[in-house]
Design a protein around this motif. Structure first.
Motif, PDB file in Angstrom:
ATOM      1  N   THR A 357       0.988  -1.419  -0.035  1.00  0.00           N
ATOM      2  CA  THR A 357       0.086  -0.008   0.087  1.00  0.00           C
ATOM      3  C   THR A 357       0.874   1.293   0.175  1.00  0.00           C
ATOM      4  N   PRO A 358       0.454   2.225  -1.054  1.00  0.00           N
ATOM      5  CA  PRO A 358       1.125   3.471  -0.587  1.00  0.00           C
ATOM      6  C   PRO A 358       1.002   3.977   0.834  1.00  0.00           C
ATOM      7  N   ARG A 359       2.293   4.669   1.140  1.00  0.00           N
ATOM      8  CA  ARG A 359       2.167   5.129   2.605  1.00  0.00           C
ATOM      9  C   ARG A 359       1.460   6.408   2.808  1.00  0.00           C
ATOM     10  N   TRP A 360       1.333   7.353   1.790  1.00  0.00           N
ATOM     11  CA  TRP A 360       0.609   8.648   1.829  1.00  0.00           C
ATOM     12  C   TRP A 360       0.086   8.748   0.481  1.00  0.00           C
ATOM     13  N   TRP A 361      -0.938   9.799   0.548  1.00  0.00           N
ATOM     14  CA  TRP A 361      -1.595   9.898  -0.801  1.00  0.00           C
ATOM     15  C   TRP A 361      -0.805  10.417  -1.973  1.00  0.00           C
ATOM     16  N   SER A 362       0.425  10.980  -1.725  1.00  0.00           N
ATOM     17  CA  SER A 362       1.188  11.421  -2.950  1.00  0.00           C
ATOM     18  C   SER A 362       1.995  10.432  -3.509  1.00  0.00           C
ATOM     19  N   ASP A 363       1.857   9.338  -2.510  1.00  0.00           N
ATOM     20  CA  ASP A 363       2.535   8.121  -3.319  1.00  0.00           C
ATOM     21  C   ASP A 363       1.494   7.135  -4.436  1.00  0.00           C
ATOM     22  N   ALA A 364       0.147   7.407  -3.893  1.00  0.00           N
ATOM     23  CA  ALA A 364      -0.924   6.833  -4.670  1.00  0.00           C
ATOM     24  C   ALA A 364      -0.919   7.296  -6.024  1.00  0.00           C
ATOM     25  N   HIS A 365      -0.414   8.632  -6.326  1.00  0.00           N
ATOM     26  CA  HIS A 365      -0.699   8.941  -7.746  1.00  0.00           C
ATOM     27  C   HIS A 365       0.359   8.101  -8.442  1.00  0.00           C
ATOM     28  N   VAL A 366       1.729   7.703  -7.984  1.00  0.00           N
ATOM     29  CA  VAL A 366       2.582   6.889  -8.733  1.00  0.00           C
ATOM     30  C   VAL A 366       1.813   5.405  -8.759  1.00  0.00           C
ATOM     31  N   ASN A 367       1.287   4.992  -7.642  1.00  0.00           N
ATOM     32  CA  ASN A 367       0.499   3.522  -7.688  1.00  0.00           C
ATOM     33  C   ASN A 367      -0.487   3.611  -8.801  1.00  0.00           C
ATOM     34  N   LYS A 368      -1.217   4.663  -9.102  1.00  0.00           N
ATOM     35  CA  LYS A 368      -2.183   4.946 -10.069  1.00  0.00           C
ATOM     36  C   LYS A 368      -1.364   5.000 -11.635  1.00  0.00           C
ATOM     37  N   ALA A 369      -0.356   5.476 -11.797  1.00  0.00           N
ATOM     38  CA  ALA A 369       0.420   5.462 -13.154  1.00  0.00           C
ATOM     39  C   ALA A 369       0.890   4.176 -13.319  1.00  0.00           C
ATOM     40  N   VAL A 370       1.569   3.439 -12.360  1.00  0.00           N
ATOM     41  CA  VAL A 370       1.870   1.779 -12.405  1.00  0.00           C
ATOM     42  C   VAL A 370       0.660   1.057 -12.882  1.00  0.00           C
ATOM     43  N   ALA A 371      -0.705   1.322 -12.305  1.00  0.00           N
ATOM     44  CA  ALA A 371      -1.592   0.597 -12.433  1.00  0.00           C
ATOM     45  C   ALA A 371      -2.146   0.633 -13.948  1.00  0.00           C
ATOM     46  N   GLY A 372      -2.063   1.941 -14.362  1.00  0.00           N
ATOM     47  CA  GLY A 372      -2.392   2.218 -15.897  1.00  0.00           C
ATOM     48  C   GLY A 372      -1.565   1.825 -16.695  1.00  0.00           C
ATOM     49  N   PHE A 373      -0.332   1.664 -16.490  1.00  0.00           N
ATOM     50  CA  PHE A 373       0.701   1.141 -17.251  1.00  0.00           C
ATOM     51  C   PHE A 373       0.419  -0.299 -17.511  1.00  0.00           C
ATOM     52  N   LEU A 374       0.344  -1.067 -16.368  1.00  0.00           N
ATOM     53  CA  LEU A 374       0.167  -2.561 -16.366  1.00  0.00           C
ATOM     54  C   LEU A 374      -1.228  -2.755 -16.974  1.00  0.00           C
ATOM     55  N   ALA A 375      -2.038  -2.074 -16.704  1.00  0.00           N
ATOM     56  CA  ALA A 375      -3.429  -2.347 -17.327  1.00  0.00           C
ATOM     57  C   ALA A 375      -3.525  -2.290 -18.705  1.00  0.00           C
ATOM     58  N   ALA A 376      -2.878  -1.199 -19.155  1.00  0.00           N
ATOM     59  CA  ALA A 376      -2.760  -1.052 -20.731  1.00  0.00           C
ATOM     60  C   ALA A 376      -1.961  -2.521 -21.351  1.00  0.00           C
ATOM     61  N   SER A 377      -0.713  -2.870 -20.548  1.00  0.00           N
ATOM     62  CA  SER A 377       0.201  -3.997 -21.283  1.00  0.00           C
ATOM     63  C   SER A 377      -0.885  -5.092 -21.030  1.00  0.00           C
ATOM     64  N   ALA A 378      -1.445  -5.462 -20.086  1.00  0.00           N
ATOM     65  CA  ALA A 378      -2.379  -6.479 -20.000  1.00  0.00           C
ATOM     66  C   ALA A 378      -3.328  -6.518 -21.023  1.00  0.00           C
ATOM     67  N   ALA A 379      -4.146  -5.623 -21.402  1.00  0.00           N
ATOM     68  CA  ALA A 379      -5.090  -5.384 -22.346  1.00  0.00           C
ATOM     69  C   ALA A 379      -4.527  -5.597 -23.785  1.00  0.00           C
ATOM     70  N   ILE A 380      -3.299  -5.078 -23.920  1.00  0.00           N
ATOM     71  CA  ILE A 380      -2.651  -5.100 -25.202  1.00  0.00           C
ATOM     72  C   ILE A 380      -2.198  -6.647 -25.504  1.00  0.00           C
ATOM     73  N   SER A 381      -1.580  -7.287 -24.437  1.00  0.00           N
ATOM     74  CA  SER A 381      -1.336  -8.803 -24.402  1.00  0.00           C
ATOM     75  C   SER A 381      -2.328  -9.694 -24.786  1.00  0.00           C
ATOM     76  N   ILE A 382      -3.596  -9.411 -24.030  1.00  0.00           N
ATOM     77  CA  ILE A 382      -4.679 -10.346 -24.277  1.00  0.00           C
ATOM     78  C   ILE A 382      -5.062 -10.346 -25.461  1.00  0.00           C
TER      79      ILE A 382
END
Length: 934
Positions: A357-382
């Motif tokens: 889990t992100p330690r604070w809300w500022s880190d949550a935005h990087v978490n969101k960026a990682v999720a967006g990148f991996l989600a796109a990678s998954a969708a493209i791969s599938i």
């Protein structure tokens, strides 16, 4: 990267878990994407007490739409204090008289503590309990806090929703109750330490009416009867979890019975829940979820962290984003029926977000960026990118280019800043995936969550893990770090541009970087100090291999580097192919010419991939608009488009046509530009029309529609004639006010290129518009009546009727809409300016008490000119009526400043554009060709 100190939050976490190694928790400075996050106006709790676990009992009253219950919190004191601070929303009622606080004695007994007073902090979601004596450091304490609250219709905290099931002649209304605690709404339901860094187990019981069932983060352990026709569900204890990942749904939704090949007894158990009517459309959802889970399990190299996953298609769920509770994800119904991306994005959070889990809300935005990148990678791969139609990441990238090249990005709107910065971070992750190599990048992300289960992370944990893996794999020199690279991109609300000037005799090139500014004037403070870590990936014509994305050289926050061992003067180079990094690239004139000529060959269009073809076109036009490249070169880069049929390459072309067309439409060059547009688009449109078939993909249909729209706007005769023939059906209707049989796509061409009679007919329909019809239809008609015509007579007729005559059919909102639409083209704002000039005294008197409309009128009439002629006209008006502008004084002064800047652009570029167009048109006329031969 700055001093390394131990933060207070870190000390708390270590004391709460003393077996953990200090070395593991040495502080890394986290790159804070927004410094502070005003969208989460949170009150951070003091750090003297930390929670160890919760016991929560919640009882729903579905008739009164209320809830009540109690929470027990086990706590450890890590620093001397005489108070307990908890988050509790102002709307949450706390039963202070029944509250109990105790200390666990050495004898194992509870020793009740005497409370001195209890405060609810005004305007803050805080509950503070004061005591006479200090707590003992290292001591264990407990609290039992009873509470009551309301169930709301909005989706913050605990909310109610309704839906109707068709049952023949007797449709039935159903209701459900669900939670949405992200980012800080658990405090709306029970007092707690509502911060992401506090991760502890929860033991939860929920009392509900019979006939409903409850879905929770963990499996149901038991159900027992309760009084008044209620039942109480007890759930298994959760793993350590943040309050925002907690969630439940009380409903009578049905489990979707999936086909055998979709079902599985393997862990995790995946269940999909929906209303009865959606059982069949949801049949394939479980299969989609399992495909995404398989992809992510392989990517993280870690099994799904829980034994079950419930996916809920919630009817009439109005939240902007799904509720990504751990083990229980709540979606809008339609989100589950289309594609993989949305599902994948929420599933990423099950690992990085809930498990780690992100330690604070500022880190949550990087978490969101990682999720967006991996989600796109998954969708493209599938699905091989079918869902995106190839638009990821180009759509995001182009908007980032546009936003960060403004003098004032985000228009100083915080929410926009956070969204664009997060998008840019996602693009930086994509850049690292290319430049470090997909395998190295993947292993680095795996290291981020390795041995960190049920713990927290800061952004730099990701960057350090990637750095270590890149060093191990020799993908990054030991003196460089991903932290430094990312820091240069994330901390600046800007993007760079790179200019590559080749020395053909030496086989070298000089690459320089500077701030990319598209919007004039280029007077951003300290721009010379802005430098980035930029990867220079290079393709050369004699060795084209777009699969190789190795970095030729890094620009390590330096203004200039030299590239060596380049091909001879007969071979081009391409820097930053496939938009590997989010930055445009400029070249010397000869290299641009080599690229333009190569793209005119069939070999060139086959060997240069789609993204790179689109990039070369996009970069050339935007660099020209920014004043960094001749427009003649930019126009030359469009010549290959006559052979192009890929929508990704064409999409930026339509934007450029619109943007440049609007900018030059006051000049004599515009007529020639319209001929160029028709010449450019006619072969595309006619080819697409002649090759229509039922099985064509959606992108082809969209490309055909766009081509037709722009051709109509440029006066393409077949389009105008078709629109007029359809419009005539409406005009011949015996009762034209009863409804509009004309599709929207036909209305603007008729009002722009059609007759006065046709336009007058449209005006009458607005004036006679029945109250019974949808107002949006009237709005669209009014917008096209004002914004489409090029004839002054039509525009003057509308202004006289609405502004001078005060016709009762038009409101102030209508007038504001008309002014806005007139500012969209020179035909409109030129007529409006002359109208203002001729009727100054009348208009000034009429709008003396309507300041908003007056300001709008001055802005629309004076702010859009782009030539010296326009500047002289506005300047003369300003001098003639100086001191009479009132609230709009600053508006016309700003208009003059902007027009002066735009005039410089026009003086520099219009002659170049006109000469290029003249050459094209004369060549076509002489040879009967559609384009110049090169």
């Amino acid at each position: 990267m700055g001093c390394r100190n131990i933060s207070v939050v870190m000390v708390i976490f270590i004391l709460a878990a003393p077996a953990l190694s200090w070395r593991m928790y040495r502080l890394r400075r986290s790159i804070d994407l927004s410094a502070t996050n005003p969208l989460i106006p949170d009150s951070k709790l003091p750090t003297e007490l930390v929670p160890m676990n919760y016991t929560l009992r919640l009882e729903l009253n579905v008739e009164r739409l209320t809830f009540e219950g109690y929470v027990k919190i086990a706590m450890t004191c890590v620093k001397r204090t005489n108070q307990i601070n908890l988050h509790a929303h102002q709307d949450l009622h706390i039963d202070e008289e029944s509250m109990e606080i105790w200390r666990h004695g050495d004898d194992g007994e509870r020793h009740l503590l005497k409370i001195r007073r209890i405060d609810r902090v005004p305007k803050k979601p805080l509950l503070v309990v004061y005591f006479h004596d200090d707590f003992v450091v290292g001591g264990s304490y407990g609290a039992r806090v009873p509470f009551k609250g309301g169930i709301w219709e909005n989706t913050d905290g605990l909310f109610q929703g309704k839906y109707t099931l068709s049952d023949g002649e007797h449709p039935q209304e159903h209701q459900y109750f669900a939670t949405h605690f992200r980012p800080h709404n658990a405090r709306r339901v029970f007092p707690c330490f509502d911060e992401p860094s506090y991760k502890v187990p929860f033991k939860v019981s929920i009392v509900r009416p019979k006939g409903y069932h409850t879905l929770f983060n963990t499996e149901l352990e038991s159900t027992e009867p309760a009084e008044d026709d209620l039942e109480e569900d007890h759930f298994k204890v959760t793993p350590p979890i943040s309050t925002y990942s907690l969630g439940f749904v009380v409903s009578n939704l049905s489990e979707v019975k999936c086909s055998e090949d979709g079902a599985s007894s393997e862990s995790p158990i995946v269940r999909v829940w929906a209303r009865q009517e959606l059982q069949e459309p949801m049949q394939d959802v479980q299969k989609k979820i399992k495909r995404v889970l398989d992809y992510l399990v392989d990517y993280w190299n870690v099994s799904y962290p829980l034994t079950k996953l419930d996916i809920v298609a919630l009817p009439n769920f109005s939240a902007v984003k799904p509720a990504d509770n751990w083990g229980l994800i709540v979606f809008k119904e339609y989100e589950l029926q289309h594609g993989y991306y949305g599902i994948a994005q929420e599933l990423v959070y099950q690992w990085l977000g809930s498990w780690v889990t992100p330690r604070w809300w500022s880190d949550a935005h990087v978490n969101k960026a990682v999720a967006g990148f991996l989600a796109a990678s998954a969708a493209i791969s599938i699905d091989s990118g079918v869902e995106f139609e190839g638009k990821w990441p180009m759509t995001t990238l182009y908007s980032i280019y546009y936003e960060f090249s403004k003098r004032y990005p985000h228009s100083r709107i915080t929410a926009m800043k956070q969204e664009t910065t997060c998008s840019k971070t996602e693009l930086v992750l994509r850049m690292l995936n290319f430049t470090l190599g997909a395998d190295t990048f993947k292993k680095g992300l795996q290291k981020t969550i390795e041995h960190r289960e049920y713990k927290t992370f800061v952004s730099n944990d990701i960057w350090e893990a990637l750095t270590k893996q890149a060093h191990l794999d020799n993908r990054l020199c030991e003196s460089a770090s991903v932290n430094e690279i990312v820091d240069s991109w994330i901390t600046l609300d800007r993007i760079p541009m790179v200019t590559v000037i080749r020395s053909y005799a030496k086989g070298t090139a000089t690459a320089t970087q500077k701030l990319y500014l598209r919007e004039r004037p280029h007077d951003v403070p300290d721009q010379e100090k802005m430098l980035w870590w930029i990867p220079l990936v290079l393709m050369r014509q004699d060795r084209l291999n777009f699969a190789n994305t190795s970095v030729s050289k890094w620009m390590k926050k330096v203004k200039e580097v030299e590239l060596e061992n380049l091909p001879d003067a007969n071979n081009f180079i391409i820097v930053n192919p496939e938009e590997i990094g989010p930055f445009p690239v400029n070249y010397d004139q000869h290299n641009w010419n080599l690229l333009a000529n190569y793209l005119l060959t069939e070999e060139g269009r086959m060997k240069i991939p789609v993204y790179t073809r689109a990039k070369l076109l996009h970069d050339a036009w935007n660099l020209a608009y920014a004043g960094e490249l001749s427009f003649a070169t930019a126009f030359n880069m469009t010549l290959f488009i006559q052979y192009e049929r890929n929508h990704l390459v064409w999409n930026p072309v339509f934007t450029f046509i619109d943007h440049i067309g609007r900018h030059i439409d006051m000049s004599a060059v515009h007529k020639k530009f319209e001929i160029y547009v028709r010449t450019l688009l006619t072969p595309l449109y006619e080819g697409l029309m002649n090759n229509q078939h039922e099985d064509e993909d959606k992108s082809t249909g969209n490309l055909r529609t766009l081509a037709k729209t722009f051709l109509c706007k440029a006066g393409y005769k077949p389009c105008v004639e078709e629109a007029q023939s359809v419009f005539k059906i409406w005009m011949d209707s015996p009762e034209p006010d009863n409804g509009n049989p004309v599709a929207n796509q036909f209305i603007c061409p008729v009002f722009e290129w059609g007759t006065q009679e046709e336009w007058d007919f449209g005006l009458q329909r607005v004036m006679n518009f029945p109250e019974s019809r949808m107002k949006s239809e009237r709005t669209y008609l009014l917008k096209t009546l004002a914004g489409c015509p090029v004839q002054a007579a039509k525009i003057n007729r509308l202004l006289n009727l609405t502004v001078l005559e005060n016709n009762e059919n038009f409101t102030d909102n209508d007038i504001s809409l008309i002014l806005k639409m007139l500012s969209g083209s020179s035909h409109g704002y030129m007529v409006l300016f002359k109208f203002l000039q001729q009727n100054w005294d009348t208009l000034k008197l009429r709008y003396k008490d309507r300041e908003a409309l007056w300001d709008n009128l001055i802005s629309s009439a004076t702010g859009l000119f782009t030539t010296q002629e326009g500047y002289d006209m506005v300047s003369q008006l300003y001098v003639q009526h100086q001191g009479e502008f009132g609230t709009a004084e600053h508006i016309i002064e700003k208009s003059l400043k902007n027009i002066k800047e735009e005039t410089k652009w026009s003086n520099e570029n219009l002659p170049v554009i006109e000469e290029w167009l003249d050459n094209l048109l004369s060549h076509n006329q002489a040879n009967g060709d559609k384009f110049m031969d090169q």
